[in-house]
Enzyme design. Structure first.
Site, PDB file in Angstrom:
ATOM      1  N   THR A  96      42.714  38.893 -30.986  1.00 47.75           N
ATOM      2  CA  THR A  96      42.665  39.794 -32.144  1.00 47.75           C
ATOM      3  C   THR A  96      43.273  41.156 -31.859  1.00 47.75           C
ATOM      4  OG1 THR A  96      40.435  40.524 -31.526  1.00 47.75           O
ATOM      5  CG2 THR A  96      40.594  38.676 -33.076  1.00 47.75           C
ATOM      6  N   CYS A 126      54.476  48.192 -19.680  1.00 46.19           N
ATOM      7  CA  CYS A 126      55.491  48.146 -20.734  1.00 46.19           C
ATOM      8  C   CYS A 126      56.662  49.097 -20.482  1.00 46.19           C
ATOM      9  CB  CYS A 126      54.853  48.428 -22.085  1.00 46.19           C
ATOM     10  SG  CYS A 126      53.765  49.870 -22.121  1.00 46.19           S
ATOM     11  N   HIS A 138      59.683  52.072 -26.635  1.00 46.72           N
ATOM     12  CA  HIS A 138      59.583  53.081 -25.582  1.00 46.72           C
ATOM     13  C   HIS A 138      60.986  53.571 -25.220  1.00 46.72           C
ATOM     14  CE1 HIS A 138      55.445  52.318 -25.377  1.00 46.72           C
ATOM     15  NE2 HIS A 138      55.327  51.758 -24.191  1.00 46.72           N
ATOM     16  N   VAL A 186      48.369  43.012 -28.520  1.00 47.58           N
ATOM     17  CA  VAL A 186      49.209  42.079 -27.762  1.00 47.58           C
ATOM     18  C   VAL A 186      48.897  40.639 -28.154  1.00 47.58           C
ATOM     19  CG1 VAL A 186      49.824  41.272 -25.456  1.00 47.58           C
ATOM     20  CG2 VAL A 186      49.491  43.711 -25.865  1.00 47.58           C
ATOM     21  N   ASP A 230      42.232  43.495 -22.554  1.00 47.89           N
ATOM     22  CA  ASP A 230      42.207  44.848 -22.017  1.00 47.89           C
ATOM     23  C   ASP A 230      41.808  44.791 -20.544  1.00 47.89           C
ATOM     24  OD1 ASP A 230      40.476  47.521 -21.493  1.00 47.89           O
ATOM     25  OD2 ASP A 230      42.050  47.910 -22.971  1.00 47.89           O
TER      26      ASP A 230
END
Length: 377
Positions: A27, A168, A265, A30, A102
């Site tokens: 959910t 990332c 980014h 990512v 996470d």
């Protein structure tokens, strides 16, 4: 009419002989990107989804009703799956799990799946610097997957293994650095300033009063990740394929900023080469454009046709215009020029939740299938 909820998606005519996979942290930001990118994937199909106990037991469409932030709707086949807790027993129909968990919870959960013989592809930082775990950017170092037999031997496994993505911001940077390292030999110093999108902080992410009309000059832990991960990724393996060897003398200095951009980014990069005299900017541009990756050689389905796309315009790349180059799996470079402090400087852009997260995991898994580390059962 919505399909009735089910705990797993069983094989069917629509799944064919594709490999069943599970999504952990399904959910979250990512996890959602995994679901979007795996819709109609030619090798994998999603058979189970997992999230926190507060989401468990709900159909995915209900669990993600408020948090779904992708530009496409939840795929119908996934919307009716009942969310499970992230326990291996609930993913017995899967060969592979993609983890968008996470880092607060990822470490032990991912190890539990590893010990239960799953192929685990992680986005979390927890295991990146583990000496047995390959830290793989698929456009840079898929040859590091060769440590998997040693990892299996140490853990007493026959099928399972654990592979991690890079941070990332590290991901986009090392693609460009690898192209230069391959063309001109070792790099000695790299200085990078990142301008990182808010989606990198997940959902709900950075508070609006902190980021709207503002720039935040600090992202916890980010600079350390950039400064340490590059060496492991740009290095090699020893002759026994049992340990990683970092490139001698490479030093990276990073400063990281959060900026009010949704995705993408940007990085301002300065590079110094060991080679003297250093290559001229036009040779650097040619090397970036000529760079190819093993992912292309293996014909991985989501490999971009060009890992690095160089823009000649003086005001490119820009997130709004260039973020989906290579379907989000390419790095876009511009403003290549001489540097008065080091040797060369340039700007690069990468998609932080595709190449920088879910897209890298999927491409890593495609490569693992092509190299025989994952086989269809």
């Amino acid at each position: 009419m919505a399909a009735a909820p089910g705990t797993v998606r069983p094989p069917s005519a629509s799944t064919g002989n594709r490999i069943p996979v599970g999504i952990l942290g399904a959910t979250g930001t990512v996890g959602q990107r995994f679901i979007q990118l795996l819709d109609a994937h030619p090798i994998f199909y999603i058979a189970a989804v997992g999230a926190s106990p507060r989401s468990a037991g709900k159909p995915y469409r209900e669990a993600a009703a408020r948090s779904w932030k992708q530009s496409t709707p939840i795929p119908a086949e996934i919307a009716c799956l009942v969310v499970q807790t992230c326990d291996p027993q609930h993913f017995s129909s899967c060969q592979v799990v993609f983890s968008g968990l996470d880092s607060d919870v990822a470490g032990d959960i991912e190890l539990a799946f590893l010990r239960n013989e799953f192929a685990v592809f992680s986005n979390a930082r927890n295991h990146r610097m583990d000496p047995l775990v390959p830290l793989v950017v698929p456009l840079v170092n898929p040859h590091h997957l060769a440590i998997i037999p040693h990892q299996r031997s140490v853990h007493g496994l026959t099928r399972g293994f654990l592979v991690t993505n890079a941070n990332c911001a590290t991901t986009g940077l090392v693609v460009a650095l690898k192209a230069l390292q391959d063309a001109f030999g070792p790099l000695s110093r790299v200085a990078v300033t990142t301008m990182q999108a808010i989606s990198g902080a997940g959902y709900p992410g950075v508070a609006s009063l902190d980021i709207l009309g503002n720039v935040v000059p600090y992202i916890s832990g980010e600079e350390d990740k950039l400064e340490t991960e590059c060496a492991k990724i740009l290095g090699g393996l020893d002759q026994a394929n049992a340990s990683f060897v970092a490139p001698a003398g490479l030093r990276v200095s990073a400063s990281c900023f959060r900026v009010p951009v949704v995705d993408g980014h940007m990085e301002s990069v300065m590079v110094e080469f060991v080679e003297r005299p250093p290559p001229a900017p036009e040779k650097v541009v040619a090397a970036l454009r000529a760079y190819t990756s093993q992912a292309q050689t293996l014909r991985a389905p989501t490999a971009p046709p060009h890992p690095v796309v160089v823009r000649d315009e003086p005001d490119r790349p820009q997130p709004r215009m260039d973020i989906m180059e290579g379907n989000g799996n390419a790095v876009v470079v511009g403003r290549v020029r001489s540097c008065n402090i080091l040797d060369v400087k340039f700007t690069l852009l990468s998609h932080n939740t595709i190449l920088g997260a879910a897209g890298s995991s999927i491409l890593n898994a495609e490569i693992a299938v092509a190299q025989g580390y994952i086989t269809r059962e």
